[in-house]
Write a protein that holds these residues in place. Structure first.
Motif, mmCIF file in Angstrom:
data_model
loop_
_atom_site.group_PDB
_atom_site.id
_atom_site.type_symbol
_atom_site.label_atom_id
_atom_site.label_comp_id
_atom_site.label_asym_id
_atom_site.label_seq_id
_atom_site.Cartn_x
_atom_site.Cartn_y
_atom_site.Cartn_z
ATOM 1 N N UNK A 67 42.925 28.915 40.578
ATOM 2 C CA UNK A 67 41.805 29.085 40.223
ATOM 3 C C UNK A 67 40.559 28.368 40.927
ATOM 4 N N UNK A 68 41.180 26.907 41.985
ATOM 5 C CA UNK A 68 40.701 26.329 43.018
ATOM 6 C C UNK A 68 40.737 27.129 44.059
ATOM 7 N N UNK A 69 41.828 27.388 44.509
ATOM 8 C CA UNK A 69 41.174 28.575 45.568
ATOM 9 C C UNK A 69 40.490 29.793 46.320
ATOM 10 N N UNK A 70 40.845 30.254 44.494
ATOM 11 C CA UNK A 70 39.757 31.322 44.467
ATOM 12 C C UNK A 70 38.626 30.884 44.543
ATOM 13 N N UNK A 71 38.274 30.265 43.759
ATOM 14 C CA UNK A 71 36.769 29.300 43.498
ATOM 15 C C UNK A 71 36.094 29.231 45.049
ATOM 16 N N UNK A 72 37.227 28.493 46.449
ATOM 17 C CA UNK A 72 36.810 28.514 46.965
ATOM 18 C C UNK A 72 36.494 29.843 48.360
ATOM 19 N N UNK A 73 37.363 30.783 47.607
ATOM 20 C CA UNK A 73 37.082 32.076 48.578
ATOM 21 C C UNK A 73 35.698 32.656 48.609
ATOM 22 N N UNK A 74 35.317 32.828 47.364
ATOM 23 C CA UNK A 74 34.514 33.404 46.691
ATOM 24 C C UNK A 74 33.162 32.979 47.289
ATOM 25 N N UNK A 102 34.870 38.538 52.138
ATOM 26 C CA UNK A 102 35.100 39.731 50.891
ATOM 27 C C UNK A 102 34.348 39.976 49.909
ATOM 28 N N UNK A 103 33.286 39.887 49.536
ATOM 29 C CA UNK A 103 32.806 40.049 48.881
ATOM 30 C C UNK A 103 33.734 39.520 47.377
ATOM 31 N N UNK A 104 34.228 38.689 47.522
ATOM 32 C CA UNK A 104 35.600 38.194 46.581
ATOM 33 C C UNK A 104 34.592 37.529 45.130
ATOM 34 N N UNK A 105 34.856 38.148 43.809
ATOM 35 C CA UNK A 105 33.607 37.304 42.981
ATOM 36 C C UNK A 105 34.374 36.253 42.653
ATOM 37 N N UNK A 106 34.032 35.384 41.851
ATOM 38 C CA UNK A 106 34.476 34.173 40.903
ATOM 39 C C UNK A 106 34.844 34.432 40.488
ATOM 40 N N UNK A 107 35.803 33.267 39.576
ATOM 41 C CA UNK A 107 36.608 33.387 38.302
ATOM 42 C C UNK A 107 35.105 33.378 37.647
ATOM 43 N N UNK A 108 33.655 32.487 37.430
ATOM 44 C CA UNK A 108 32.838 33.001 36.713
ATOM 45 C C UNK A 108 32.071 34.374 36.476
ATOM 46 N N UNK A 151 31.898 39.220 33.042
ATOM 47 C CA UNK A 151 32.291 40.378 32.969
ATOM 48 C C UNK A 151 32.868 40.195 31.623
ATOM 49 N N UNK A 152 34.219 39.872 31.698
ATOM 50 C CA UNK A 152 35.092 39.660 30.637
ATOM 51 C C UNK A 152 34.758 39.987 29.422
ATOM 52 N N UNK A 153 33.860 38.987 29.355
ATOM 53 C CA UNK A 153 32.927 37.987 28.097
ATOM 54 C C UNK A 153 31.795 39.727 27.719
ATOM 55 N N UNK A 201 33.234 45.169 41.207
ATOM 56 C CA UNK A 201 34.367 44.186 41.699
ATOM 57 C C UNK A 201 34.965 43.467 39.936
ATOM 58 N N UNK A 202 33.780 43.220 39.366
ATOM 59 C CA UNK A 202 34.057 42.385 38.298
ATOM 60 C C UNK A 202 34.810 43.194 37.397
ATOM 61 N N UNK A 203 34.848 44.510 37.123
ATOM 62 C CA UNK A 203 35.187 44.814 36.726
ATOM 63 C C UNK A 203 37.177 44.605 37.302
ATOM 64 N N UNK A 204 36.941 45.507 37.613
ATOM 65 C CA UNK A 204 38.760 45.365 38.875
ATOM 66 C C UNK A 204 39.316 44.050 38.795
ATOM 67 N N UNK A 205 38.014 43.102 38.828
ATOM 68 C CA UNK A 205 39.453 41.809 38.435
ATOM 69 C C UNK A 205 39.862 41.413 36.996
#
Length: 277
Positions: A46-53, A58-64, A69-71, A242-246
């Protein structure tokens, strides 16, 4: 005499001094519980993901954003419906494919005639990706649930049948000969020796087949589906959502992980006799 006494004293630990722990004991004390390691790996991921976002890679969405979107999808019932639809297809195809694979694998391993008749076809179809059969499945079976389940069934079947066959073939011949010496018939040997000895192979094949089934479901849900995680991800791709895809990717991973852990639990219960590291 003094030398002998001194040697004995050196070899024996002093009274009241605890003996140093052996290497296996020290290793057991230092071993970190697997759950702790899993949580550490999750936090790091999660930390690496948040850092990259945060760096805008690459327009990567963050965990938040993905969690938000999941909520939303949970709130309107979309995510539950898609998860249940995909889970139903995967479970049906996987159960049918595994059942047939185990039965055919036992027959191929136990009867050379069945092996000679079926093995060429098994090896031939193993070289054809199940996804390549989707156009044929649509033409022959229509656009309902049948072709979706069929390609998932084929992915699970081809992964499991070889593992089951190999498990039966690799049963220690000494065990079979010993059972025959003790007067056991073919059915008793098959039930008491072959099935338990090949169970680890079968369960490994089932785990591989489960992974193949989940890997196939996304493409299978392209066949005129109206619900399912694969369908939702393909629909989101059209709008660059991208949020829905993730959310779909994480949902597939979580469902697959839970099913795999259940198979692993079954493996431990059914193979308690097997030595583990």
């Amino acid at each position: 005499m003094d030398v002998i006494t001194t040697g004995k004293a050196a070899a024996e630990p002093a009274t009241g001094t605890p003996a140093a722990p052996t290497r296996p004991q020290a290793a057991r004390r230092r071993r970190v519980p697997p759950l702790v390691l899993n949580l550490i790996a999750l936090a790091l991921g999660l930390g690496v993901w948040a850092l990259l976002a945060s760096r805008g890679v690459g327009d990567l969405p963050g965990p938040v954003a993905v969690g938000r979107r999941a909520g939303e999808m949970l709130g309107d019932g979309t995510l539950e419906g898609d998860m249940l639809a995909s889970l139903r297809r995967v479970f049906t195809g996987f159960a049918l494919g595994t059942a047939l694979a185990v039965a055919l694998g036992f027959l191929m391993g136990w009867y050379p005639v069945v092996r000679g008749l079926c093995e060429p076809y098994i090896q031939f179809f193993r070289t054809i990706p199940p996804l390549a059969l989707i156009p044929l499945a649509i033409v022959l079976m229509g656009i309902g649930e049948t072709p979706k389940i069929f390609v998932i069934f084929l992915a699970a079947f081809l992964s499991s049948v070889v593992a089951t066959f190999q498990g039966v073939v690799d049963v220690d011949r000494t065990l079979i000969d010993a059972a025959r010496v003790l007067g056991a018939g073919d059915w008793t040997i098959f039930r008491k020796v072959v099935i338990p000895a090949s169970t680890p192979f079968i369960l490994v094949g089932m785990r591989i087949g489960l992974g193949s089934a989940w890997a196939t479901v996304v493409a299978a849900e392209l066949i005129a589906a109206q619900e399912g995680l694969g369908f939702r991800m393909q629909h989101a791709e059209t709008y660059y959502d991208l949020d829905t895809i993730f959310v779909g990717l994480i949902a597939i991973g979580v469902l697959g992980l839970v099913m795999d852990r259940l198979l692993l639990l079954a493996e431990r219960r059914l193979t308690t006799w097997q030595e583990r590291r």
